[in-house]
Scaffold this motif. Structure first.
Motif, mmCIF file in Angstrom:
data_model
loop_
_atom_site.group_PDB
_atom_site.id
_atom_site.type_symbol
_atom_site.label_atom_id
_atom_site.label_comp_id
_atom_site.label_asym_id
_atom_site.label_seq_id
_atom_site.Cartn_x
_atom_site.Cartn_y
_atom_site.Cartn_z
ATOM 1 N N ARG A 43 -46.917 -26.651 2.107
ATOM 2 C CA ARG A 43 -46.269 -25.788 3.245
ATOM 3 C C ARG A 43 -46.867 -24.686 3.633
ATOM 4 O O ARG A 43 -46.645 -24.224 4.769
ATOM 5 C CB ARG A 43 -44.757 -25.408 2.764
ATOM 6 C CG ARG A 43 -43.828 -26.528 2.631
ATOM 7 C CD ARG A 43 -42.435 -26.086 2.061
ATOM 8 N NE ARG A 43 -41.647 -25.634 3.430
ATOM 9 C CZ ARG A 43 -40.490 -25.404 3.471
ATOM 10 N NH1 ARG A 43 -39.644 -25.813 2.484
ATOM 11 N NH2 ARG A 43 -39.998 -24.840 4.471
ATOM 12 N N TYR A 68 -36.085 -16.951 -1.360
ATOM 13 C CA TYR A 68 -36.596 -17.248 0.265
ATOM 14 C C TYR A 68 -36.818 -15.813 0.734
ATOM 15 O O TYR A 68 -38.097 -15.475 1.164
ATOM 16 C CB TYR A 68 -35.638 -17.803 1.157
ATOM 17 C CG TYR A 68 -36.060 -18.217 2.327
ATOM 18 C CD1 TYR A 68 -36.825 -19.081 2.938
ATOM 19 C CD2 TYR A 68 -35.736 -17.145 3.270
ATOM 20 C CE1 TYR A 68 -37.189 -19.321 4.091
ATOM 21 C CE2 TYR A 68 -36.242 -17.103 4.864
ATOM 22 C CZ TYR A 68 -37.068 -18.145 5.071
ATOM 23 O OH TYR A 68 -37.345 -18.545 6.591
ATOM 24 N N VAL A 82 -40.488 -14.047 1.827
ATOM 25 C CA VAL A 82 -40.782 -13.655 3.209
ATOM 26 C C VAL A 82 -41.524 -12.098 2.991
ATOM 27 O O VAL A 82 -42.401 -11.779 3.544
ATOM 28 C CB VAL A 82 -39.702 -13.454 4.050
ATOM 29 C CG1 VAL A 82 -39.750 -12.549 5.389
ATOM 30 C CG2 VAL A 82 -39.007 -14.792 4.516
ATOM 31 N N ALA A 131 -41.416 -21.484 0.585
ATOM 32 C CA ALA A 131 -40.836 -21.482 2.084
ATOM 33 C C ALA A 131 -40.822 -20.135 2.746
ATOM 34 O O ALA A 131 -40.942 -20.137 4.018
ATOM 35 C CB ALA A 131 -39.258 -22.111 2.061
ATOM 36 N N GLY A 132 -40.204 -19.272 2.114
ATOM 37 C CA GLY A 132 -40.240 -17.895 2.684
ATOM 38 C C GLY A 132 -41.717 -17.218 2.917
ATOM 39 O O GLY A 132 -41.804 -16.591 4.150
ATOM 40 N N GLU A 171 -43.022 -19.354 6.254
ATOM 41 C CA GLU A 171 -42.123 -18.930 7.263
ATOM 42 C C GLU A 171 -42.972 -17.683 7.725
ATOM 43 O O GLU A 171 -43.008 -17.375 8.823
ATOM 44 C CB GLU A 171 -40.755 -18.772 7.119
ATOM 45 C CG GLU A 171 -39.788 -18.860 8.197
ATOM 46 C CD GLU A 171 -40.117 -20.373 8.817
ATOM 47 O OE1 GLU A 171 -40.517 -21.342 8.104
ATOM 48 O OE2 GLU A 171 -40.121 -20.370 10.065
ATOM 49 N N LYS A 208 -46.607 -18.065 9.037
ATOM 50 C CA LYS A 208 -46.863 -18.671 10.175
ATOM 51 C C LYS A 208 -46.021 -17.521 11.437
ATOM 52 O O LYS A 208 -46.952 -17.695 12.467
ATOM 53 C CB LYS A 208 -45.690 -19.923 10.338
ATOM 54 C CG LYS A 208 -46.423 -21.121 9.826
ATOM 55 C CD LYS A 208 -45.304 -22.188 9.596
ATOM 56 C CE LYS A 208 -45.778 -23.236 8.523
ATOM 57 N NZ LYS A 208 -44.554 -23.896 7.978
ATOM 58 N N ALA A 209 -45.130 -16.770 11.181
ATOM 59 C CA ALA A 209 -44.569 -16.067 12.339
ATOM 60 C C ALA A 209 -45.639 -15.116 12.726
ATOM 61 O O ALA A 209 -45.905 -14.628 13.640
ATOM 62 C CB ALA A 209 -43.463 -15.362 11.886
#
Lengths: 223, 750
Positions: free
Chosen positions: B55, B475, B479, B522-523, B526, B529-530
């Motif tokens: 991912r 999560y 991040v 996942a965090g 994300e 990607k951002a």
């Protein structure tokens, strides 16, 4: 003028010192492998910091038997040029008997890396000629065995001959005798110091104080 | 003993043993079992993690080498490239802290070296139990001494990292080491073997009996008497490591070098097959050619040894003498031990007789992936809580600022927390000025800054990650791990360009551990990607648990940033009397998950990872809840900060992280002893000590306030006060910078 920076197995400030001499002071400078014995072409020889031979046994204890150090003894006897030992280089010079005293483990028993203030005790030597007497300069230290020790008669001689070049100002970081941070031999051609002048030669890295020490050596040769 | 029992002793499951028999078409012999056990260990195969790791974004315009090599590579300026990677040495350090940490440093340095790069910086993320626990103190002292021993001797500056002290790490301390290297693009090397007939050379130290089964050991829970695991820990020799660097950089300049790889986990049982897999070839090794340290070593011991300071080279046939000469000049061992063959197998010969032969594809990538599904923790938790003393005591009632002063007394207490306070006791034991490139060193800023001699650009590097956040909300914790790295890089004025990560977790055969693993990734994915950041290398460390404790899910993010003009660097501390102080970014948030709650409102940590969107459990007054990161705001904030840097409007910058706003302001006052008059209308604990994301505290010259607010269009900001005096003043309270500094600097003096 030609300068050499000696490379022992385990030296790790060799390239840093080479950079200052060659790129900042624009002196023709070579990296000299520890097996070399022909030193007659050099006006200045620097033994850089690091962990020559891993500092096994005791800092500098094995390096003193390196061919280049044996040749250095003769180099000094003949008064061919100037010799500077920085940190591990200072330890090697004391082990080889080219400088008096010894460097013992820090009083705190730990490796210590920080910037310290030094007082210039004698401004009339090749290393300190660009400093003022009593001037405070800043240099980094990075050593585990930097506590200068010497018997009383040696200390007395160092004092009467004005061989003490630098003392730690304020805090004595490693417990050195009389806060001694750097000395020279009786002939005034062999120098040793625990702080690292080559690590503070540009404003980007601090005050730039280290440059005038190395520049002083160069000017002495060229004078 | 049956073969199956023997396989299980090697840490292989019955299913894996069946797969091995099917792949070979026969039963493996003991040596082959040893090869499989190491190649298929979690540590080497990533079998439990790779389906999740997919991912993470791995591409970007600067990426020259993503995951899959010894380290990731990003392009900088003028053909310069940066090489970096992080690796864990948790298990060895928990058992034998000095040598465990030292060899961790040595290993990661050789990963960088095997890309052809000169190592220029080290960073370490460390996690220990509470300092009041003598075991934690012993581990801290041993680990720091080990890192110092290796890093100082080898002449690579240790410029940064982070340290946390929490009970969850008492039995399993974490030691994650990151190394950064620099090279010209044309000098880039790969860990590949190619060209039938080309020679395989083993260089460096001799092979001894140390560290046999190290990788398998790192792939089990740490249970029982740690003493028994001592023989699994390798012993490092930084002096040999230093010689290996110099000799290898010389070898890398020879055109006949095809590829090279460090012998890390698994030693000769894993490195040659990995090189062969990348090159699509096979390798044959003649075991009697390997220089040994001990007498009467069996082929099994030789192949599985993890003796340190060894590397494998693949060189063009005919050129081998040249390479042997280079290494022998530096006083190192070097022997031709085998060659590249067309048949894609790893063949071990002893005096001409084949004693093991396994297809490369079976060893590398052949391990069956566990099919376990992640399971979110239910409520109540099915397993007993690992924390003792769990009770109903919650954090006390919230109270506003009125009548409690400005929070400066609480600030002093917080500064004394070893997790917040100065780490000087640690970094003074590390040589951080060798190589003379350290412009901003440890303790001076959010990230370290390294110049590149002769170039205008500079490199910013940082490393860290908060496990408690991930425990509360995996999560959001994931991040934040990425965003915190970004903030650290941006604070010095640099643009973040890439990530390496070390994922430290408990036992992955527990579906709930796997769930937290999935959510953290996942965090992280994300956020990356951002913010358009690639992951270029990384490492996973599972099984960080004992009978009574499991660590917090702890992702550690290492990040590199590029500062195009070193003259644009931004200091952390207050610079000048009269400068205006601004908070930039998110202006309000929760106090949940903060160090303030942990230190000033002691209560056992929440035993369950909660997750906001699962809605599930709300406890107390939401004090376990983290304020969610708004990645859209994060994007705008970073853009605005970099624009401010380029316009040279910032006198100083510091990100707000552990400890919250007042800790950030106190740290800014330490640099020059300059205080501040703060004018805050909101004196709530959320405002003063909350650790909500997306914030910087910056200062500007009074005449630049207009330009600052103009450039911040679209990003919230708030004026906090003025720089000046020798004390912090807030809400009628006044505390001298000296008093704050004393608390801060003595937090960790052992």
């Amino acid at each position: 003028m030609r300068a050499a920076v000696v490379v022992f197995p385990g030296s790790n400030c060799d390239l840093d010192t080479h950079y200052v001499l060659k790129d900042l002071l624009r002196i023709e400078t070579e990296l000299l492998w520890y097996r070399e014995t022909d030193l007659k072409d050099y006006d200045l020889i620097v033994l850089p910091g690091g962990f020559a031979y891993g500092d096994y046994l005791r800092a500098g204890a094995i390096a003193r038997f390196a061919p280049v150090v044996q040749a250095l003894v003769e180099y000094v006897e003949r008064g061919r040029g100037l010799v500077l030992g920085i940190c591990n280089g200072f330890q090697i010079l004391t082990e080889a008997g080219l400088l008096p005293g010894a460097l013992a483990p820090n009083l705190g028993r730990k490796f210590l890396c920080k910037t310290v203030k030094l007082r210039v005790e004698n401004a009339y030597t090749p290393l300190t000629r660009l400093c003022r007497e009593g001037e405070l300069i800043e240099l980094p230290i990075a050593h585990g065995e930097g506590r200068y020790v010497a018997p009383p008669e040696t200390l007395a001689k160092l004092k009467s001959n004005r061989q003490i070049l630098f003392t730690y100002h304020g805090e004595n970081p490693n417990g050195s005798l009389e806060s001694i941070a750097g000395i020279m031999d009786e002939t005034g051609t062999v120098f040793g110091m625990m702080p690292h002048p080559e690590r503070n030669c540009e404003r980007l890295l601090g005050t730039g104080d280290g440059l005038k020490l190395l520049q002083g050596m160069v000017e002495e040769v060229l004078a | 003993m049956t073969k199956l029992e023997l396989a299980q002793q090697h840490g292989l499951s019955p299913r894996e043993y069946e797969t091995i028999c099917a792949l070979l078409g026969r039963e493996p012999n003991e040596l082959e079992l040893g090869l499989f056990s190491l190649n298929w260990s979690e540590h080497c195969s990533y079998k439990s993690s790779k389906r999740f790791l997919k991912r993470l974004p791995t591409t970007g315009r600067r990426v020259l080498q993503g995951p899959g090599e010894n380290a990731g590579v990003l392009e900088l300026e003028n053909d310069w490239c940066v090489v970096f990677k992080v690796e864990s040495h948790n298990h060895p350090s928990a058992v034998e802290p000095f040598h465990g940490a030292a060899t961790g440093v040595g290993g990661i340095i050789r990963d960088i070296l095997s890309m052809g790069a000169r190592p220029i910086a080290l960073l370490d993320s460390l996690r220990f139990g509470e300092l009041s626990n003598p075991k934690a103190r012993n581990l801290l002292e041993g680990v720091v001494a080990g890192i110092a021993h290796y890093g100082n001797c080898i002449g690579v500056p240790t410029v940064g990292g982070d340290v946390y002290f929490e009970d969850a790490y008492t039995d399993n301390c974490l030691v994650n080491a990151m190394c950064v290297g620099l090279l010209k693009r044309s000098d880039l090397k790969r860990a590949v073997a190619q060209g039938v007939g080309n020679k395989i050379i083993l260089v460096g130290a001799r092979t001894g009996r140390d560290g046999i089964h190290g990788a398998t050991f790192a792939s089990e829970d740490l249970i029982g008497e740690a003493e028994e695991k001592r023989p699994n820990v390798q012993v490092g020799d930084p002096f040999t490591g230093k010689l290996l660097i110099e000799a290898t950089l010389e070898a890398c300049r020879q055109p006949e070098l095809i590829g090279l790889q460090d012998l890390g986990a698994g030693g000769l049982s894993t490195a040659p097959p990995e090189m062969a897999a990348r090159g699509g070839v096979g390798i044959v090794i003649d075991i009697e050619e390997i220089p040994l340290r001990a007498e009467k070593m069996t082929p099994y011991e030789i192949l599985l040894s993890e003796s340190q300071e060894r590397m494998v080279l693949c060189v063009r046939q005919g050129a081998e003498q040249k390479f042997l000469r280079i290494y022998r000049k530096w006083g190192l061992e070097a022997e031709v031990i085998g060659e590249v063959i067309a048949e894609k197998v790893y063949r071990i010969r002893h005096e001409g007789r084949t004693i093991a032969e396994v297809p490369i594809s079976a060893l590398v990538g052949g391990a069956p992936e566990p099919e376990l599904a992640p399971l979110p923790p239910g409520n109540p938790h099915p397993a007993p809580s690992p924390w003792k003393g769990e009770g109903s005591e919650r954090f006390g009632a919230r109270s506003g600022g009125e009548g409690r002063g400005g929070g400066l007394k609480q600030l002093i207490q917080l500064l004394r927390s070893p997790t917040i306070g100065s780490k000087r006791w640690i970094y003074q034991q590390y040589d951080h000025t060798v190589q003379t490139n350290t412009v901003i060193g440890p303790g001076a800023h959010d990230a370290a800054l390294l110049r590149v001699k002769g170039e205008r650009f500079a490199l910013a590097v940082t490393m860290g990650g908060n496990g408690r956040y991930c425990q509360l909300d995996p999560y959001e914790g994931g991040v934040r791990a990425v965003c915190e790295g970004v903030h650290n890089i941006v604070s010095v004025g640099a643009e973040p360009i890439g990530i390496t990560d070390c994922l430290n977790f408990a036992n992955p055969t527990d579906p709930q551990v796997l769930w937290s693993f999935e959510r953290v990734i996942a965090g992280m994915a994300e956020a990356a990607k951002a913010l358009e950041l690639p992951f270029v290398s990384g490492n996973v460390s599972f099984y960080n648990q004992s009978e009574t404790r499991r660590i917090y899910p702890t992702p550690v993010v290492g990040m590199v940033g590029l500062l195009k003009d070193i003259e644009q660097r931004v200091p952390m501390g207050f610079q000048r009397e009269g400068d205006r102080i601004y908070l930039v970014g998110k202006l309000s948030g929760r106090v949940g998950g903060s160090e303030y709650l942990r230190v000033l409102r002691p209560s056992p940590p929440t035993p369950l990872p909660f997750e906001r969107e699962k809605g599930a459990v709300r406890r107390g007054e939401g004090l376990d809840e983290l304020e969610p990161t708004d990645l859209e705001l994060e994007r705008r904030l970073l853009g605005a900060m970099l624009a401010l840097v380029q316009r040279r409007l910032l006198r100083s910058a510091h990100d707000v992280s552990e400890g919250g706003l007042l800790v950030a302001i106190a740290e800014k006052s330490f640099a020059q002893g300059l205080g501040a008059r703060l004018e805050l209308d909101d004196l709530s604990e959320e405002m003063l000590f909350g650790e909500w994301p997306s914030r910087f505290v910056v200062t500007v010259a009074p005449e630049h306030e207009g330009a600052l607010t103009e450039l911040l269009a679209g990003v919230p900001y708030k004026k906090l006060g003025t720089v000046g005096g020798d004390a912090l003043e807030l809400g009628g309270e006044r505390v001298s910078v000296e008093e704050l500094r004393r608390a801060y600097e003595t937090a960790l003096d052992l």
